[in-house]
Design an enzyme around this catalytic site. Structure first.
Site, PDB file in Angstrom:
ATOM      1  N   LYS A 427       2.778   4.377   0.191  1.00 44.97           N
ATOM      2  CA  LYS A 427       2.211   3.059   0.486  1.00 44.97           C
ATOM      3  C   LYS A 427       0.890   2.930  -0.249  1.00 44.97           C
ATOM      4  O   LYS A 427       0.098   3.875  -0.280  1.00 44.97           O
ATOM      5  CB  LYS A 427       1.989   2.898   1.993  1.00 44.97           C
ATOM      6  N   ASN A 470      -1.170  -4.287   9.229  1.00 40.34           N
ATOM      7  CA  ASN A 470      -2.589  -4.060   9.490  1.00 40.34           C
ATOM      8  C   ASN A 470      -3.470  -4.174   8.254  1.00 40.34           C
ATOM      9  O   ASN A 470      -4.688  -4.215   8.381  1.00 40.34           O
ATOM     10  CB  ASN A 470      -2.798  -2.689  10.154  1.00 40.34           C
ATOM     11  N   TYR A 471      -2.866  -4.210   7.054  1.00 38.04           N
ATOM     12  CA  TYR A 471      -3.643  -4.554   5.865  1.00 38.04           C
ATOM     13  C   TYR A 471      -3.503  -6.057   5.648  1.00 38.04           C
ATOM     14  O   TYR A 471      -2.915  -6.523   4.685  1.00 38.04           O
ATOM     15  CB  TYR A 471      -3.141  -3.788   4.637  1.00 38.04           C
ATOM     16  N   ARG A 472      -4.031  -6.800   6.576  1.00 37.38           N
ATOM     17  CA  ARG A 472      -3.812  -8.240   6.669  1.00 37.38           C
ATOM     18  C   ARG A 472      -4.046  -8.931   5.321  1.00 37.38           C
ATOM     19  O   ARG A 472      -5.076  -8.716   4.671  1.00 37.38           O
ATOM     20  CB  ARG A 472      -4.745  -8.829   7.714  1.00 37.38           C
TER      21      ARG A 472
END
Length: 524
Positions: A427, A470-472
């Site tokens: 990722k 969560n890595y908006r």
């Protein structure tokens, strides 16, 4: 002219009506709060409106991105800093009764500010006061409230055991509420999976103000909040977690290589071996631009690792399976698990462990933009060279490539709402940070991040182009008009079950924000 004048009058009256309605709603909301909360814990101490001198300091304390800390950033009509569970219940019930939108904030590490900024009248339910951590050593479990930070959790665990830990992120000021509900990603994922893979219960407040545990909420909602983002469904109060057993020594290392030192060749081999190495080993690839004398620049790639074991075991393991790295005993640092959090945060090993209790990042974050991707097949040399070239054009970007394999390949994609499991090599996180707050700099840096993201298109997942909740990243879309393309990127085939859970537990769509799971017209 008459038509234009009439339209202007109508529009003006419309604005006046809406401002009045908004003020009336917030007044009724504030008056409602004491009637719905416990008299034993007065909610008055938790209510902050713009006329309170503490309003702005409280709002700004948990803003981690300077993009959303300007005079023009929309502000909430009130902040409720819940001191008691009844304050959470009251906020939900009173907001629902008065048609007031809420945003839920625990740690504030929201890369698009969606947990504390909205384009409609809104209030913030801030969870930072609900931060207790209760560890049961006999069962090796713990209850952690949503407002507790990872640093506080790690400190508490280490104060009671040298061989217990919990797999979660390395950023110490993350709030447990949001971090866990998005998955909870950390350097022990190859051995123990994500945070959500080690969560066994939770307490939430639903849209009807009911406090529910796992048994009461049912397995569908419990499934959804583990990786699907709690703010689409409820307010997370606390999590029950299983602690994990580790050795009393962890080895870490940081081996940097520039392009001139063969970094590209090392990355090529890293892609081949990183996911099949010992589960106890995690090696992050971190490329960034390095400025040289004479105005020249290059890309330096740091190979940053954590091994749940001793250096004397690690070095031969690396040299057998990843020989091009050239790891030496002198590159290793052995330490207790709790001290690895100093290492990952670039703090000296002499730093007192009490730094884990600090709730504000040091140094504070500047302006930033984040994006993410998943890679399923190795990026070839020509691709890496194109990426290095683009990075040197941008200059302000830092990347983190985090390997998968191990436990992540063993857990089915539908076991939790988080779907990014087997089939991924690594990722990637794109991080662009800058200090100039001008509009020109903002546009330049955000566009540069998008340009680098475009450069990766041929080498990352597609249909959907997977991305980490969560890595908006607002670029991938919103739920306007029931759009679901963004949700496919976040959740892949788990979207349908998430839609079903949403329709069941929150049919009026009370819990909503720009990228929340929507209620589709066909479900109403």
């Amino acid at each position: 002219m008459k038509v234009s004048f009439s339209c202007s009058i109508i529009f003006f009256l419309f604005l006046i009506f809406n401002v009045h309605a908004s003020n009336s709603s917030i007044d009724n909301f504030i008056q409602c709060l004491p009637t719905k909360s416990s008299p034993a814990n007065p909610i008055s101490k938790a209510i902050f409106t713009p006329n309170n001198p503490s309003f702005l300091p409280i709002l700004q304390t948990y803003i981690r991105d300077s993009r959303f800390n300007t005079s023009s950033t929309p502000k909430p009509l009130a902040i409720i800093t819940a001191l008691d569970v009844s304050h959470v219940q009251a906020t939900i019930l009173c907001a629902k009764a008065n048609n007031v939108e809420i945003r839920i904030r625990s740690g504030g590490h929201d890369f698009e500010g969606l947990s504390y900024v909205a384009q409609v009248p809104f209030v913030i339910l801030d969870m930072f006061n609900l931060r207790s951590i209760d560890i049961d050593m006999a069962s090796e479990t713990a209850w952690i409230q949503a407002g507790a930070t990872l640093g506080e959790l790690y400190y508490k665990i280490a104060s009671m055991s040298k061989t217990l830990a919990f797999p979660a992120g390395v950023c110490l000021t993350l709030g447990a509420g949001g971090h866990f509900s998005g998955g909870g990603y950390g350097v022990m994922l190859r051995q123990f999976g994500l945070s959500i893979d080690n969560i066994i219960d939770a307490q939430v407040v639903d849209a009807n103000g009911r406090v529910l545990d796992r048994q009461a909420m049912g397995e569908d909602l419990f499934w959804a909040i583990r990786g699907g983002g709690g703010a689409s469904f409820c307010v997370i109060l606390s999590w029950k977690i299983n602690l994990v057993r580790i050795l009393d020594t962890v080895t870490v290392f940081n081996v940097p290589r520039t392009l001139e030192q063969g970094a590209t060749d090392v990355v090529l081999q890293w892609q081949q071996v990183a996911t099949i190495l010992d589960k106890n080993l995690f090696i992050r690839v971190q490329p960034q631009v390095q400025f040289l004398q004479g105005g020249n620049k290059t890309v330096q790639v740091s190979f940053i690792g954590s091994y749940l074991g001793r250096c004397q075991t690690l070095v031969p393991l690396i040299n057998k399976n990843f020989p091009i790295l050239g790891l030496k005993t002198s590159d290793c640092l052995e330490m207790p698990w709790v001290k690895t959090h100093l290492f990952w945060n670039n703090l000296p090993q002499t730093t007192p462990i009490e730094v884990l209790l600090q709730r504000a990042p040091t140094p504070p974050h500047n302006f930033q933009k984040h994006k993410s991707d998943y890679v399923k097949t190795p990026i070839p040399r020509v691709g890496l060279e194109a990426i290095w070239k683009k990075m040197m054009e941008i200059e302000t970007v830092l990347m983190q490539w985090n390997p998968y394999g191990g436990r992540m390949s063993e857990i089915p994609e539908n076991a939790t709402a988080f779907p990014h499991r087997s089939g991924n090599l690594f990722k990637m996180q794109y991080i662009t940070q800058w200090q100039d707050g001008s509009e020109q700099s903002l546009i330049k840096n955000i566009q540069a991040t998008r340009d680098l993201h475009d450069t990766f298109t041929p080498y990352v997942s597609s249909n959907p182009r997977e991305t980490f909740l969560n890595y908006r990243d607002i670029d991938i879309g919103t739920n306007v008009n029931g759009n679901l393309s963004f949700a496919m990127d976040f959740f892949k085939d788990n979207v349908n079950r998430l839609l079903q859970v949403k329709a069941k537990v929150d049919p009026t769509n009370f819990f909503k924000y720009e990228q929340s799971i929507p209620i589709l017209s066909s479900q109403q």
